[in-house]
Motif scaffolding. Structure first.
Motif, short mmCIF file in Angstrom:
data_model
loop_
_atom_site.label_atom_id
_atom_site.label_comp_id
_atom_site.label_asym_id
_atom_site.label_seq_id
_atom_site.Cartn_x
_atom_site.Cartn_y
_atom_site.Cartn_z
N ALA A 124 35.66 50.08 3.59
CA ALA A 124 36.53 49.09 4.23
C ALA A 124 37.07 49.62 5.56
CB ALA A 124 37.68 48.72 3.29
N VAL A 125 37.44 50.89 5.60
CA VAL A 125 37.95 51.51 6.84
C VAL A 125 36.85 51.52 7.90
CG1 VAL A 125 38.71 53.68 7.87
CG2 VAL A 125 39.70 52.91 5.71
N GLN A 126 35.63 51.91 7.51
CA GLN A 126 34.54 51.97 8.47
C GLN A 126 34.20 50.57 9.00
OE1 GLN A 126 32.94 54.85 9.67
NE2 GLN A 126 32.09 53.39 11.13
N ASN A 127 34.20 49.59 8.12
CA ASN A 127 33.91 48.21 8.56
C ASN A 127 34.97 47.72 9.54
OD1 ASN A 127 31.50 47.80 7.28
ND2 ASN A 127 32.39 46.76 5.50
N TYR A 128 36.22 48.09 9.31
CA TYR A 128 37.28 47.69 10.24
C TYR A 128 37.02 48.27 11.63
CZ TYR A 128 41.83 47.60 12.52
OH TYR A 128 42.83 47.43 13.44
N MET A 129 36.65 49.54 11.69
CA MET A 129 36.39 50.16 12.98
C MET A 129 35.16 49.54 13.65
SD MET A 129 37.55 54.17 12.60
CE MET A 129 36.29 54.68 11.46
N LYS A 130 34.16 49.21 12.86
CA LYS A 130 32.97 48.55 13.42
C LYS A 130 33.33 47.18 14.00
CE LYS A 130 29.42 50.70 10.50
NZ LYS A 130 28.44 50.47 9.40
N ASN A 131 34.24 46.49 13.33
CA ASN A 131 34.66 45.18 13.83
C ASN A 131 35.45 45.27 15.13
OD1 ASN A 131 33.43 43.70 11.77
ND2 ASN A 131 35.23 43.81 10.44
N LEU A 132 36.12 46.40 15.35
CA LEU A 132 36.77 46.61 16.64
C LEU A 132 35.73 46.73 17.76
CD1 LEU A 132 39.59 49.19 15.79
CD2 LEU A 132 39.86 46.75 16.28
N GLN A 133 34.54 47.20 17.40
CA GLN A 133 33.38 47.36 18.28
C GLN A 133 33.45 48.65 19.09
OE1 GLN A 133 32.05 43.86 20.43
NE2 GLN A 133 33.19 42.53 19.05
N ILE B 19 36.79 50.84 20.68
CA ILE B 19 37.09 52.26 20.69
C ILE B 19 35.81 53.08 20.77
CG2 ILE B 19 39.25 52.01 19.41
CD1 ILE B 19 37.74 52.75 16.86
N LYS B 20 35.99 54.38 21.07
CA LYS B 20 34.88 55.32 21.10
C LYS B 20 35.10 56.36 19.99
CE LYS B 20 33.10 56.49 25.03
NZ LYS B 20 32.93 57.06 26.39
N CYS B 21 34.26 57.39 20.00
CA CYS B 21 34.22 58.31 18.86
C CYS B 21 35.53 59.07 18.64
CB CYS B 21 33.05 59.28 19.01
SG CYS B 21 33.09 60.32 20.50
#
Length: 324
Positions: free
Chosen positions: A123-132, A166-168
């Motif tokens: 869920a955390v990773q998907n949230y960050m992916k949705n931020l793009q 965001i970036k890495c």
């Protein structure tokens, strides 16, 4: 995106009614992490404008916070016009548009006691992916790596409020913030320095350890250079998997830096230890690296069991941005 005007942005519309760039800024000729084949003209830039470089290509950092200052906003658009294939025409089309569709703001995941650790990490990773992933050439959130953890957690809350790409490095800080409640999961930074066509590139992910297995959270343009499931029995297996992934993009790994576990208390006045162990794959053999990584993994686990952590000198002081 919080900018100085109401009609600004780039190729994809932002979640605040303005758009963000789809420029090819972070697009190397190999397609690997954080690079571009675009040659940037640095003529006429004043001192301090070119904040950071990766792969020999400059990228900027928004150091003034929010709302974004006009000088930072215009500098970003000037870079996008140089880097994007359609150049100034694309920029003008978006900035002069009478209406831009408003994008939805990703919902912050809510942890539930019934959720397993892998489900919550997903869920955390998907949230960050949705931020793009941020392709604008301007890093929106300044991450000073020597800043105390409590200050970086405030930056993570700002990322959630602004809901911008965001970036890495930003993803590592956000990942720490969103996993602070998972006491069974230890988090530590893993940094890579690679080389491609004579240029050096930098990348960082958030290493994870839980119930005898390693994995990662992170952001990248490449799916195999970001999150990895908690399925690796040893730290060396995880690191070598990243090395294999880089090899697929013709990148050679020059350095690997492993930090220490990050405390779960978001209020501690202590910086993150980013490079407790530094490895050089070009000079060290595969077996030597494996031994050092396994020793480091054991040492970290023992420090947690004993409640001992290395002391950080001058941990209250804040310096300028460190190497990324």
């Amino acid at each position: 995106m919080t900018g100085p005007t109401s009609c600004s942005s780039a190729a994809n519309t932002s979640r605040h009614g303005r758009s963000k760039s789809s420029s090819s800024y972070c697009h190397s000729r190999s397609g690997a992490e954080c690079a571009t084949s675009t040659t940037t003209n640095n003529a006429g830039r004043s001192s301090g404008e070119e904040d950071e470089k990766d792969g020999g290509v400059p990228f900027y950092v928004n150091r003034a916070g929010f709302p974004i200052e006009s000088v930072t906003w215009e500098r970003m658009w000037a870079h996008v016009a140089r880097a994007h294939p359609d150049g100034q025409e694309m920029v003008d089309k978006i900035r002069n548009a009478a209406h831009l569709p408003k994008q939805p703001v990703p919902s912050v995941p809510n942890f539930k006691p019934s959720m397993s650790v892998p489900d919550w990490l997903h869920a955390v990773q998907n949230y960050m992916k949705n931020l793009q992933y941020n392709h604008t050439g301007t890093q929106f959130f300044e991450i000073r790596k020597t800043r105390p953890l409590c200050g970086l957690m405030e930056t993570a809350r700002e990322m959630i409020r602004e809901s911008l790409p965001i970036k890495c490095l930003e993803a590592v800080i956000l990942g720490i913030y969103l996993t602070n409640s998972l006491a069974s999961v230890e988090r530590f930074p893993i940094s890579f320095k690679t080389q491609f066509l004579g240029h050096h590139f930098h990348h960082v992910v958030l290493g994870l350890y839980c119930n005898g297995r390693y994995g990662t959270l992170g952001m990248s343009r490449r799916a195999d250079l970001m999150d990895k499931a908690l399925s690796y029995r040893t730290l060396s297996e995880l690191v070598f998997e990243f090395e294999d992934s880089y090899r697929r993009y013709q990148h050679s790994v020059k350095k690997v830096k492993i930090g220490l576990y990050v405390p779960h208390n978001p209020h501690v006045f202590q910086p993150i230890e980013w490079k407790y162990l530094v490895l050089n794959p070009c000079r060290q053999g595969h077996e030597d690296m494996r031994k050092e990584l396994e020793k480091h993994g054991r040492d970290m686990r023992m420090k947690v069991r004993r409640g001992t952590w290395p002391r950080h000198e001058d941990e209250g002081e804040v310096w300028d941005t460190a190497e990324t």
